[in-house]
Design an enzyme around this catalytic site. Structure first.
Site, mmCIF file in Angstrom:
data_model
loop_
_atom_site.group_PDB
_atom_site.id
_atom_site.type_symbol
_atom_site.label_atom_id
_atom_site.label_comp_id
_atom_site.label_asym_id
_atom_site.label_seq_id
_atom_site.Cartn_x
_atom_site.Cartn_y
_atom_site.Cartn_z
ATOM 1 C CD1 TRP A 1 -2.289 11.357 1.991
ATOM 2 C CD2 TRP A 1 -0.996 9.567 2.315
ATOM 3 N NE1 TRP A 1 -1.010 11.820 2.192
ATOM 4 C CE2 TRP A 1 -0.190 10.729 2.396
ATOM 5 C CE3 TRP A 1 -0.406 8.338 2.484
ATOM 6 C CZ2 TRP A 1 1.188 10.671 2.657
ATOM 7 C CZ3 TRP A 1 0.958 8.266 2.725
ATOM 8 C CH2 TRP A 1 1.751 9.429 2.813
ATOM 9 C CG ASN A 2 -9.196 7.063 -1.531
ATOM 10 O OD1 ASN A 2 -9.329 6.075 -0.803
ATOM 11 N ND2 ASN A 2 -9.916 7.245 -2.631
ATOM 12 C CG HIS B 1 0.175 -3.708 -4.612
ATOM 13 N ND1 HIS B 1 1.438 -4.181 -4.341
ATOM 14 C CD2 HIS B 1 -0.659 -4.372 -3.776
ATOM 15 C CE1 HIS B 1 1.376 -5.111 -3.415
ATOM 16 N NE2 HIS B 1 0.105 -5.248 -3.046
ATOM 17 C CG ASP C 1 4.673 -6.398 -5.385
ATOM 18 O OD1 ASP C 1 4.079 -5.352 -5.056
ATOM 19 O OD2 ASP C 1 4.603 -6.909 -6.522
ATOM 20 C CG HIS D 1 1.133 -8.610 -4.130
ATOM 21 N ND1 HIS D 1 -0.187 -8.195 -4.090
ATOM 22 C CD2 HIS D 1 1.617 -8.179 -5.340
ATOM 23 C CE1 HIS D 1 -0.471 -7.546 -5.197
ATOM 24 N NE2 HIS D 1 0.590 -7.529 -5.983
ATOM 25 C CG HIS E 1 4.219 -10.633 -9.500
ATOM 26 N ND1 HIS E 1 4.516 -9.971 -10.663
ATOM 27 C CD2 HIS E 1 3.942 -9.671 -8.575
ATOM 28 C CE1 HIS E 1 4.410 -8.658 -10.471
ATOM 29 N NE2 HIS E 1 4.072 -8.449 -9.202
#
Length: 538
Positions: free
Chosen positions: A353-354, A358, A364, A368, A490
């Site tokens: 996987w690359n 997020h 989160d 973060h 956030h």
């Protein structure tokens, strides 16, 4: 859940249930109702040649009223059917039999019969039958006692026949729920249900000694089974306690059972618990039943987490190379995968996987945005299985791409559904997943400003400071509104040590309250977030 319908047709009783058009053109069964001191009910059904009694109250005054009603019909009491083994539904048997020529007495299973006998023996030994001495069991030392073995006959049919054509279906729930085992009687054609204590109406359900966590789970499953019997029909329910009512009564009982333990967990004392339930259910009677239930559950609910599961919904989008992400030059990039081993070549398959943290349906962690915040591996597992609340703002999001969840939305939701549970995850549903693979999902304008719904800072502060949530979730790519480049929400949520879920799927398919959330957060050292499998159960 074990549910038994008895199979042998051996009992034919010469009675015919009067059809009186109580609810529908088909007609339905309308018994005479007699009620005891705790609003427990018995039902006297009159036929052409005789009468049938469902359950038997212990109150002498009520028994006398039943006998008087029988006499007024000029007919004979033919049959008594006992639904379950609780004393308020069988301890009037001696007087009913003595006053009415000893009709046959049936129970639906040997387990119910044994349960009645066990309670009678226990109650007699502990001085609990002094007001009904003739119901003390017959023993070697009490030869004049009540002969439960001889009197109680086990019905071996799945129908209680009332003549050659008319009957009530008998269903036995074999798993312990409200009682060790219980039976219901229903006429599916005429849409009539006699529920025993599996369903009550504005009377506090019995959750006292003998009712454990597994009982409460079983009880809810049993109610759903009952609901399924009348899935596309109306029904009049004659409950074990309280007045008859329609099908909505099933949902009311389910809601009480679902919330009882979470509400108990919020209370600081037995007195606090009593006050809370009396406040929430001001019309309910049976304080004795409530007090005994609180005595049973208050110490247990200090540590207990009870989740009843009958539905599971995946809230996770499938991640692929087309999944949208917030473009940050030099930092973010699309997901990709390529095989590094194939079964046809070496007998095993594996992909490389690359990916960055997020993207996709994700979590989160506090670090973060907060330098000293918890990383993924530090999240407490107890805070990853939590109550779930869904607040729908899709109507205003349809009109305004910059719509936000506000404190007013929270208060309006609570006005309808009650307080948000402590430690819950509050999900904002905007309907945005329908444009997941559309430019509107990010809403980038000519100035590269994003436009999609989010959670306002004021709403976040209400949830953090006033509701003590575990986390928030949204069906958009970020839980700040798209236009906020400062990520104020956030910083508030993650700064309070909470987690957040983004790009959540299928929120329209889960209940607005009453569900639990399982958050399969990855456990990566130092991780600030990551793709997450999220499951809702209810």
């Amino acid at each position: 859940m074990k549910l038994r319908m008895m199979k042998k047709n051996i009992l034919v009783l010469s009675a015919f249930l009067a059809l009186n058009g109580f609810l529908s053109a088909q007609g339905s069964l309308k018994p005479t109702i007699f009620t005891g001191h705790a609003d427990e009910n018995v039902y006297l059904i009159e036929g052409k040649k005789g009468l049938t009694l469902i359950d038997a109250l212990r109150s002498g005054k009520t028994v006398n009223a039943i006998t008087s009603a029988v006499a007024n019909t000029g007919k004979k009491l033919h049959t008594v059917f006992i639904t379950h083994g609780h004393p308020d539904h069988f301890q009037g048997l001696y007087e009913i039999l003595r006053q009415n020529g000893h009709p046959q007495v049936f129970v639906a299973s040997q387990v119910i019969k044994d349960n009645i006998k066990q309670y009678a023996s226990y109650a007699s030994a502990n001085g609990l039958m002094e007001d009904v001495p003739n119901m003390k069991p017959k023993t070697a030392s009490n030869l004049t006692g009540f002969d439960y073995d001889k009197t109680l006959e086990v019905l071996t049919d799945d129908k209680l026949f009332l003549d050659k054509k008319n009957y009530l279906n008998v269903m036995v729930f074999e798993e312990p729920g409200e009682s060790v085992q219980a039976a219901i009687l229903f006429d599916e054609k005429r849409q009539v249900l006699y529920s025993g204590d599996l369903i009550v109406n504005q009377v506090f359900p019995w959750l006292g000694p003998g009712v454990e966590a597994s009982n409460i789970q079983n009880w809810q499953v049993q109610l759903r089974e009952i609901d399924g019997l009348f899935a596309d029909k109306e029904v009049i329910i004659y409950p074990g306690h309280g007045k008859p009512k329609g099908k909505a009564l099933i949902g009311e009982n389910l809601a009480y059972l679902r919330t009882f333990i979470p509400l108990m967990k919020r209370t600081k004392s037995k007195e606090d618990a009593l006050g809370l339930f009396k406040e929430l259910y001001p019309k309910y009677v049976g304080d004795f039943l409530l007090k005994r239930s609180i005595d049973q559950w208050f110490p247990k609910t200090r540590e207990l987490n009870l989740i009843s599961i009958s539905h599971i919904q995946d809230l996770t989008h499938t991640l692929n190379s087309a999944f949208p992400y917030i473009p940050v030059p030099g930092i973010t990039f699309p997901f990709s995968a390529e095989p590094i081993a194939q079964i046809k070549d070496i007998g095993v398959g594996a992909n490389k996987w690359n990916i960055h943290e997020h993207i996709g349906t994700q979590i989160d962690a506090p670090n973060h945005f907060i330098a000293e915040g918890m990383a993924l591996e530090d999240l407490e597992v107890r805070n990853l299985i939590v109550p779930m609340v869904v607040i729908d703002i899709s109507a205003k999001a349809e009109k305004d791409v910059d719509a936000v969840l506000t404190p007013e939305d929270i208060y309006a939701w609570e006005a309808i559904h009650g307080a948000i549970p402590e430690n819950a995850c509050v999900m904002m549903y905007s309907g945005w997943e329908k444009v997941l693979h559309d430019a509107k999902y990010l809403g980038l304008d000519e100035n590269h400003v994003k436009h999609f719904p989010g959670i306002s800072l004021d709403a976040a502060n209400v949830l953090i400071k006033e509701r003590n949530i575990s986390g928030v979730g949204v069906d958009v790519i970020s839980f700040d509104p798209g236009y906020d480049s400062e990520y104020k929400t956030h910083k508030a949520v993650l700064g309070a040590g909470k987690w957040a879920l983004e790009a959540v799927a299928n929120l329209k398919k889960v209940p607005t309250k009453g569900g639990y959330l399982f958050v399969g957060a990855p456990k990566v050292e130092g991780g600030t977030g990551g793709i997450t499998r999220i499951l809702a159960v209810w």
